[in-house]
Every structure is written in structure tokens, then in C-alpha cells.
Write a protein that holds these residues in place. Structure first.
Motif, PDB file in Angstrom:
ATOM      1  N   UNK A 280     -19.408 -50.972 -52.914  1.00 42.09           N
ATOM      2  CA  UNK A 280     -18.237 -50.623 -53.720  1.00 42.09           C
ATOM      3  C   UNK A 280     -18.668 -49.880 -54.984  1.00 42.09           C
ATOM      4  N   UNK A 281     -19.774 -50.316 -55.596  1.00 41.76           N
ATOM      5  CA  UNK A 281     -20.294 -49.632 -56.788  1.00 41.76           C
ATOM      6  C   UNK A 281     -20.615 -48.176 -56.452  1.00 41.76           C
ATOM      7  N   UNK A 282     -21.279 -47.953 -55.339  1.00 41.22           N
ATOM      8  CA  UNK A 282     -21.622 -46.582 -54.936  1.00 41.22           C
ATOM      9  C   UNK A 282     -20.373 -45.736 -54.749  1.00 41.22           C
ATOM     10  N   UNK A 283     -19.396 -46.253 -54.014  1.00 41.01           N
ATOM     11  CA  UNK A 283     -18.166 -45.505 -53.742  1.00 41.01           C
ATOM     12  C   UNK A 283     -17.409 -45.210 -55.034  1.00 41.01           C
ATOM     13  N   UNK A 284     -17.373 -46.188 -55.950  1.00 40.67           N
ATOM     14  CA  UNK A 284     -16.617 -45.996 -57.190  1.00 40.67           C
ATOM     15  C   UNK A 284     -17.255 -44.930 -58.081  1.00 40.67           C
TER      16      UNK A 284
ATOM     17  N   UNK B  92     -26.760 -44.858 -59.179  1.00 36.93           N
ATOM     18  CA  UNK B  92     -25.771 -43.993 -58.538  1.00 36.93           C
ATOM     19  C   UNK B  92     -25.322 -42.870 -59.478  1.00 36.93           C
ATOM     20  N   UNK B  93     -25.242 -43.147 -60.775  1.00 38.11           N
ATOM     21  CA  UNK B  93     -24.904 -42.096 -61.744  1.00 38.11           C
ATOM     22  C   UNK B  93     -25.958 -40.994 -61.685  1.00 38.11           C
ATOM     23  N   UNK B  94     -27.219 -41.379 -61.611  1.00 40.58           N
ATOM     24  CA  UNK B  94     -28.287 -40.379 -61.496  1.00 40.58           C
ATOM     25  C   UNK B  94     -28.162 -39.619 -60.174  1.00 40.58           C
ATOM     26  N   UNK B  95     -27.784 -40.323 -59.112  1.00 43.13           N
ATOM     27  CA  UNK B  95     -27.656 -39.673 -57.795  1.00 43.13           C
ATOM     28  C   UNK B  95     -26.586 -38.587 -57.795  1.00 43.13           C
ATOM     29  N   UNK B  96     -25.489 -38.798 -58.543  1.00 45.30           N
ATOM     30  CA  UNK B  96     -24.401 -37.801 -58.557  1.00 45.30           C
ATOM     31  C   UNK B  96     -24.649 -36.721 -59.604  1.00 45.30           C
ATOM     32  N   UNK B  97     -25.731 -36.845 -60.364  1.00 45.97           N
ATOM     33  CA  UNK B  97     -26.099 -35.798 -61.314  1.00 45.97           C
ATOM     34  C   UNK B  97     -25.333 -35.826 -62.621  1.00 45.97           C
ATOM     35  N   UNK B  98     -24.688 -36.961 -62.942  1.00 41.33           N
ATOM     36  CA  UNK B  98     -23.948 -37.071 -64.198  1.00 41.33           C
ATOM     37  C   UNK B  98     -24.873 -37.545 -65.317  1.00 41.33           C
ATOM     38  N   UNK B  99     -24.389 -37.445 -66.549  1.00 36.86           N
ATOM     39  CA  UNK B  99     -25.127 -37.925 -67.719  1.00 36.86           C
ATOM     40  C   UNK B  99     -25.060 -39.447 -67.737  1.00 36.86           C
TER      41      UNK B  99
ATOM     42  N   UNK C 208      -0.938 -43.831 -61.955  1.00 37.68           N
ATOM     43  CA  UNK C 208      -2.137 -43.864 -61.130  1.00 37.68           C
ATOM     44  C   UNK C 208      -3.362 -43.432 -61.938  1.00 37.68           C
ATOM     45  N   UNK C 209      -4.377 -44.302 -62.056  1.00 32.37           N
ATOM     46  CA  UNK C 209      -5.543 -43.956 -62.887  1.00 32.37           C
ATOM     47  C   UNK C 209      -6.337 -42.780 -62.349  1.00 32.37           C
ATOM     48  N   UNK C 210      -6.346 -42.590 -61.030  1.00 31.66           N
ATOM     49  CA  UNK C 210      -7.072 -41.448 -60.462  1.00 31.66           C
ATOM     50  C   UNK C 210      -6.337 -40.141 -60.751  1.00 31.66           C
ATOM     51  N   UNK C 211      -5.012 -40.171 -60.670  1.00 27.74           N
ATOM     52  CA  UNK C 211      -4.233 -38.994 -61.066  1.00 27.74           C
ATOM     53  C   UNK C 211      -4.487 -38.659 -62.528  1.00 27.74           C
ATOM     54  N   UNK C 212      -4.530 -39.715 -63.360  1.00 23.57           N
ATOM     55  CA  UNK C 212      -4.784 -39.503 -64.789  1.00 23.57           C
ATOM     56  C   UNK C 212      -6.106 -38.774 -64.992  1.00 23.57           C
ATOM     57  N   UNK C 213      -7.141 -39.221 -64.319  1.00 27.35           N
ATOM     58  CA  UNK C 213      -8.460 -38.605 -64.476  1.00 27.35           C
ATOM     59  C   UNK C 213      -8.435 -37.144 -64.071  1.00 27.35           C
ATOM     60  N   UNK C 214      -7.807 -36.843 -62.937  1.00 29.28           N
ATOM     61  CA  UNK C 214      -7.750 -35.455 -62.467  1.00 29.28           C
ATOM     62  C   UNK C 214      -6.956 -34.576 -63.433  1.00 29.28           C
ATOM     63  N   UNK C 215      -5.848 -35.106 -63.927  1.00 28.80           N
ATOM     64  CA  UNK C 215      -5.012 -34.323 -64.842  1.00 28.80           C
ATOM     65  C   UNK C 215      -5.709 -34.095 -66.180  1.00 28.80           C
ATOM     66  N   UNK C 216      -6.429 -35.091 -66.657  1.00 30.35           N
ATOM     67  CA  UNK C 216      -7.184 -34.916 -67.901  1.00 30.35           C
ATOM     68  C   UNK C 216      -8.304 -33.890 -67.714  1.00 30.35           C
ATOM     69  N   UNK C 217      -8.940 -33.921 -66.543  1.00 32.65           N
ATOM     70  CA  UNK C 217     -10.025 -32.970 -66.278  1.00 32.65           C
ATOM     71  C   UNK C 217      -9.502 -31.540 -66.287  1.00 32.65           C
TER      72      UNK C 217
ATOM     73  N   UNK D  34     -16.592 -37.294 -58.810  1.00 31.81           N
ATOM     74  CA  UNK D  34     -15.902 -36.237 -58.074  1.00 31.81           C
ATOM     75  C   UNK D  34     -14.572 -35.884 -58.713  1.00 31.81           C
ATOM     76  N   UNK D  35     -13.904 -36.881 -59.304  1.00 34.92           N
ATOM     77  CA  UNK D  35     -12.588 -36.653 -59.887  1.00 34.92           C
ATOM     78  C   UNK D  35     -12.618 -36.240 -61.354  1.00 34.92           C
TER      79      UNK D  35
END
Length: 582
Positions: A102-106, A136-143, A66-75, A112-113
Motif C-alpha cells: 500500500x505504501x508503494x502504491x500510495x 519509494x520516493x527515491x524510486x519515483x524520482x521525487x525530492x 476528493x483529495x486526488x482531484x484536489x491534488x490534480x487541480x492544484x498541480x 503521478x498526480x
């Protein structure tokens, strides 16, 4: 332009994403990434590219991971080092444009993950296709790192790329990446482009390149002298070939100079040793083609990740011996389509069409993928140069290409697809909805737990004898008959490929009167007709998914559908009879 004194050179390490995508077709598993992430976290990198690109697709299609599990575990392991992902603008991590909802949700879910830095690019350098994701990247405060897809053609120049950098800066990017996905940038162009950008806008500049042509280390040195702020590198066991220059070598080359990275070479040895063990485990997946310098890339411009995948795709079609023909066809297709930079998804679009033009023989573009038709219709954006009028006529006839931002034509689908996924009992977490939207053909079996991970070949264990192994067999599982094809692949490893339930019982081979045959190995996505229907020459009968593209099977004549031998989800081989038209 020379670098300022004490101007630290930063390093983004790509071992956990682009390096293994380039060398072993994105097959590195999460279980092997985690100990490497722990070691990497102590190195002092600017960031580690660990998600995005083809990793999402590979996780669910090949690794049952699962790619989302991968992201959380790497974090959880990368506590000091920012995680960076590669985001394909409006394509996200898929192969087509998705609606804005879909772009916004992704982007929200990715941040978040665990994603800290988003490298956003568009395959055509059409900034209209990047704006929504960047916003959307700017909205979530990421680089936000805006990327320029670097290429060479009559439609591209240093001046046009500097102009694009100005546009990205005006849109609020925190840094800019020159994304040289095929290793094409020459030292003088790297110098001129980087110094030109830094003279025009005050922003950090990153250079990303590949060693495919053998030129990247020279261009990296020119970039350092020109004041580049960040370089993308990979740990040496996963470097060179179609991957990036070695991290250790770049760090050593500036040690004790004003550009010193501050990274300890002794500390890097620990990371290198973990990588070396992983390389040994995955050694059977390394291809001699992807692992060496190939100056032909300066002609056909195929990026590293696509080369290893192209080899895999041609193996699937039992046509690896025709690789050279395909490589010569790629620049011809690229010119026909207006010189798109070859990066996902345009590398797949151009590469797969080149494969079809070669393998199917006869007239070029006699069979085109759905993606090629959409590209010519303008549904991927504005090509850098005009598409060949003759080719356009062959592909879309008298249809008029669109000129608006492609996503403006897309209605919101998130809630509708969420309901659809819920009705199939596919949702455990909200991220599963995104997985389903991105890969509707593969995600259901993955989310239901029906897929199995590929087995890493073990040549030593398999070398005993393969002479008496049958070519195919039928296996009964819970009352269903599965046809299994057993093939030997490069390195004497053995691969077992299962077709859909009872497919071999239903699907005839050979010459059947009125038979419509599959022209490649693939999975049936849709059957667009039914028994007894009247069809006309050129009508699409079946859509196959092959080489990550949708390939229509069209009727060669007018007639009536007498028999249909396949259903959606079936895996078919080249030469299988799909239906009969009288």
C-alpha cells in the motif's frame, strides 16, 4: 555558525495545508484553494505545502471533496512551484501502519498526480517506519525530505536529533526538516541543532515551527543566523496562533541582507489579498483558542492542528468546559506512554486517551482505544522511552510487545482490498482503491456520493433568532427515517447533525435494566456480538469511531445479550443505550 554570504533563504509556504489545518481544523475547500494557488505560483517559493497531513481525511469526512482531484487541480495551477506533501511514513495519511504494498502504491500515485517533494516523518522518530516510504520516493524520482519530529523530554536532546539527521542523510535524503509541530524549539536549541547538523552532514536543513507558544519568530531568527536553508511560513491572514510565522514578515526581515529570499514584498501583497478574502469567508471557523498565543503548550506540547481538532472533538461530546482538565491530563498520558512526540497519529492517540481518562471518570485507562492498545503492543514502533510498567499491565496484561518493524507483521492487502471495493462498485479510478484502504469506515459513503459537505456557518444570517428552533426532529428521505439533532455552537451558528437511518427509533435513552450505554458521541464501526450470545465481563461488544480513534465498548459483567439496538454505520450520542445484557 554564521550563514555564508549570498546564502539565499528559501521559503516553503504552508497556507494551503498546515496553516488551515492548525487554525480551522483543515476545513479549507479546493474551490477556495485554486485562486490562492494561482497567486502563490508567482511568488517564488521553494515549495508550497498543499497536500497530505489531515487534508486527505478532512476532504472525504467533512468536505465531500476528493483529495486526488484536489491534488490534480492544484498541480494545474502551480506550474512553477513544487507541491510538497506531509507523509506519515508507514502511516501514509492515515492513523495506523499499512503494508508495504500500500505504501508503494500510495507514493507512486501521489507523485503521478502532482507531488514533487515528500516530507516523510514518523511520530516516534523510529526510522524503521520511514524507510519504505523513503525508498519509494527515491524510486519515483521525487525530492525526499526526511523529517525529525522535534520535542522535549528526558528522552530527547539536541545530540539525539543530530544523530537522527546523520541517519537520514545516510539513507539518501535530499533535505532534512526539523518538524517542531508544537512550537517548542527555543532559539538556543534551534541554533545548536541547525549548526550541529550542518557541521555533521552537507545537506539543506528546513525548520518548521508553530507560533503557539509565541517563541517561533525568535527561533526563526536564530535559525537564520545559524545557516538554516529553508523556513516554513504561512501568509499573514492564516499565520500566527497555532499556525506558522507570517511569510511576509520573514521575507521582510532578511530583505537586503545576505539571506535575502529574492521574493518581492509587493508581489506577496497579491497573495495576501486573496488570503484575506478567504479568511473573511471562513472567519466563523476560527477559534479564539487556536488563534492566540498560549504558553501552556510548553507544558502540554499539543501541536497546532491537534488543538483545533481537540476543541472540535470536545464540542462533539458537549464537554468543551473540560478542556483544561484534558490539557493537564495530556502530559501525564505522554509520560506513561514513553514520551512520544505529539504529532499525528501519536497526538491523537495521547490526546484521545486523555479525553477518555477525563470524561469517563474513575480509574485512568479504564477504557482505552484500540490504537492505545496497539501502541503499547509496539505496533506503532519503538517508543523513545520505556512505557510505564503499571500502565502497560493495565492495557495489555501479560501480552508481550513486538520488537520487529511493525510493518513486517503486515501481509499485502492492496489486491484483496481492490477486489472488495470493486464488489461494492466503489472504484471509478485506481486512486479510489487507496481511499478505500486508508479510510474503510468513511470511504464507501464518500465514493458512492452519499456524503454531504459541511455548511460554513453564517452568523449574520443565523443571528435573527434561534430561541424557537427545536432540539431534534425526524426527517423522511426516500422512505427512510433520519433522526436529526440541531445544536447551537460557538458564535451562535447552527449545526445540523443527522444520525443513521431510523437510529432514534431503535435507540432508547435513559436507564434501561441491563442497558449498555455509549460513553460518547460516535459512529458504530462494528457490532461484535449478537442477540442470544453469552458474553463475559471485559469482552468488547461494540467498536465506536470517535475523535478519529476506535473506542471499544466492553461488557461490564457476564451475561446474555437480550437486545441490540444499533448496527454498523449508526451514529449514536453519549448516553444512548446500545444493547441489553441480562
Amino acid at each position: 555558525m554564521c550563514a555564508a554570504k549570498s546564502d539565499t533563504l528559501y521559503i516553503t509556504d504552508t497556507t494551503l495545508r498546515d496553516a488551515h489545518q492548525s487554525l480551522i481544523a483543515t476545513r479549507l475547500r479546493t474551490e477556495d484553494m485554486l485562486p490562492l494557488a494561482r497567486a502563490i505560483d508567482n511568488a517564488g517559493f521553494f515549495s508550497v505545502e498543499a497536500w497530505g497531513g489531515a487534508t486527505f481525511d478532512s476532504c472525504i469526512r467533512f468536505l465531500n471533496d476528493d483529495p486526488w482531484d484536489r491534488l490534480r487541480e492544484l498541480k494545474a495551477e502551480l506550474r512553477r512551484t513544487p507541491i510538497q506533501m506531509l507523509l506519515r511514513g508507514q502511516n501514509l495519511v492515515g492513523y495506523r501502519h499499512y503494508p508495504d504494498d500500500v505504501v508503494e502504491k500510495f507514493v507512486d500515485a501521489s507523485a503521478e498526480n502532482g507531488v514533487d517533494i515528500f516530507r516523510v516523518f514518523d511520530a516516534l522518530n523510529d526510522i524503521r517506519n520511514m524507510k519504505k516510504a523513503m525508498e519509494e520516493v527515491r524510486n519515483v524520482g521525487a525530492h525526499l525530505q526526511g523529517a525529525i519530529s522535534y520535542t522535549t523530554s528526558p528522552a530527547h536532546s539536541v545530540a539525539t536529533f543530530i544523530g537522527m539527521a546523520e541517519d537520514l542523510y545516510a539513507l539518501g535524503c535530499d533535505s532534512i526538516c526539523i518538524k517542531d509541530m508544537a512550537g517548542l524549539i527555543m532559539p538556543h536549541d534551534a541554533r545548536d541543532l541547525i549548526s550541529g547538523i550542518k557541521k555533521t552532514v552537507d545537506i539543506k536543513v528546513c525548520l518548521h515551527s508553530h507560533c503557539t507558544s509565541g517563541v517561533a519568530p525568535l527561533s526563526y531568527q536564530a535559525a537564520i543566523d545559524a545557516g538554516v536553508d529553508i523556513l516554513d511560513t504561512a501568509m499573514s491572514p492564516f499565520a500566527l496562533g497555532t499556525s506558522q510565522p507570517p511569510t511576509e514578515s520573514v521575507v521582510a526581515s532578511v530583505s537586503g541582507t545576505p539571506r535575502d529570499t529574492g521574493i518581492d514584498l509587493v508581489a506577496l501583497r497579491n497573495v495576501r489579498n486573496v488570503c484575506r478574502d478567504i479568511r473573511e469567508k471562513y472567519q466563523p471557523l476560527f477559534s479564539a483558542i487556536a488563534d492566540r498565543v498560549d504558553s501552556d503548550v510548553l507544558i502540554y506540547q499539543l501541536p497546532g492542528g491537534m488543538i483545533s481538532n481537540l476543541v472540535s472533538q470536545l464540542k462533539e461530546q458537549n464537554a468543551l468546559d473540560r478542556l483544561e482538565e484534558v490539557l493537564h491530563e495530556i502530559p501525564r498520558v505522554r509520560k506513561d506512554l514513553g514520551y512520544p512526540p505529539l504529532v499525528t497519529p501519536t497526538s491523537q492517540i495521547v490526546g484521545t486517551q486523555a479525553v477518555l481518562n477525563v470524561l469517563l471518570g474513575g480509574e485512568r485507562y479504564r477504557n482505552v482505544t484500540g490504537e492505545v492498545k496497539d501502541y503499547v503492543l509496539g505496533l506503532y514502533g519503538r517508543p523513545p522511552a520505556p512505557i510505564s510498567p503499571e500502565v502497560q499491565k493495565l492495557i495489555i496484561g501479560d501480552e508481550e510487545p513486538v520488537t520487529v518493524r511493525p510493518a513486517d507483521l503486515l501481509e499485502p492487502i492492496y489486491e484483496q482490498m481492490r477486489k472488495e471495493a470493486a464488489e461494492q462498485n466503489l472504484i471509478v479510478r485506481e486512486e479510489d482503491v487507496l481511499t478505500y484502504i486508508l479510510y474503510p469506515a468513511v470511504a464507501p459513503s464518500f465514493l458512492k456520493g452519499e456524503r454531504q459537505a459541511e455548511v460554513i456557518p453564517n452568523p449574520a444570517a443565523e443571528a435573527a433568532s434561534i430561541a424557537d428552533i427545536p432540539h431534534s426532529m425526524e426527517v423522511e428521505v426516500d422512505g427512510e427515517i433520519f433522526s436529526v439533532r440541531i445544536v447551537t455552537v460557538e458564535g451562535s451558528s447552527i449545526a445540523v447533525k443527522a444520525a443513521a437511518p431510523a437510529a432514534r427509533e431503535r435507540v432508547p435513552r435513559g436507564d434501561v435494566p441491563g442497558g449498555i450505554k455509549s460513553n460518547m458521541q460516535g459512529m458504530v464501526l462494528q457490532v461484535l456480538t449478537q442477540k442470544g450470545s453469552t458474553v463475559k465481563k471485559g469482552d468488547t461488544l461494540i467498536v465506536l469511531e470517535a475523535m478519529k480513534m476506535e473506542n471499544p465498548i466492553r461488557s461490564p459483567r457476564d451475561g446474555t445479550v437480550e437486545e441490540i439496538f444499533v448496527d454498523a454505520g449508526d451514529v449514536v450520542q453519549n448516553g444512548d443505550v446500545l444493547m441489553v445484557i441480562e
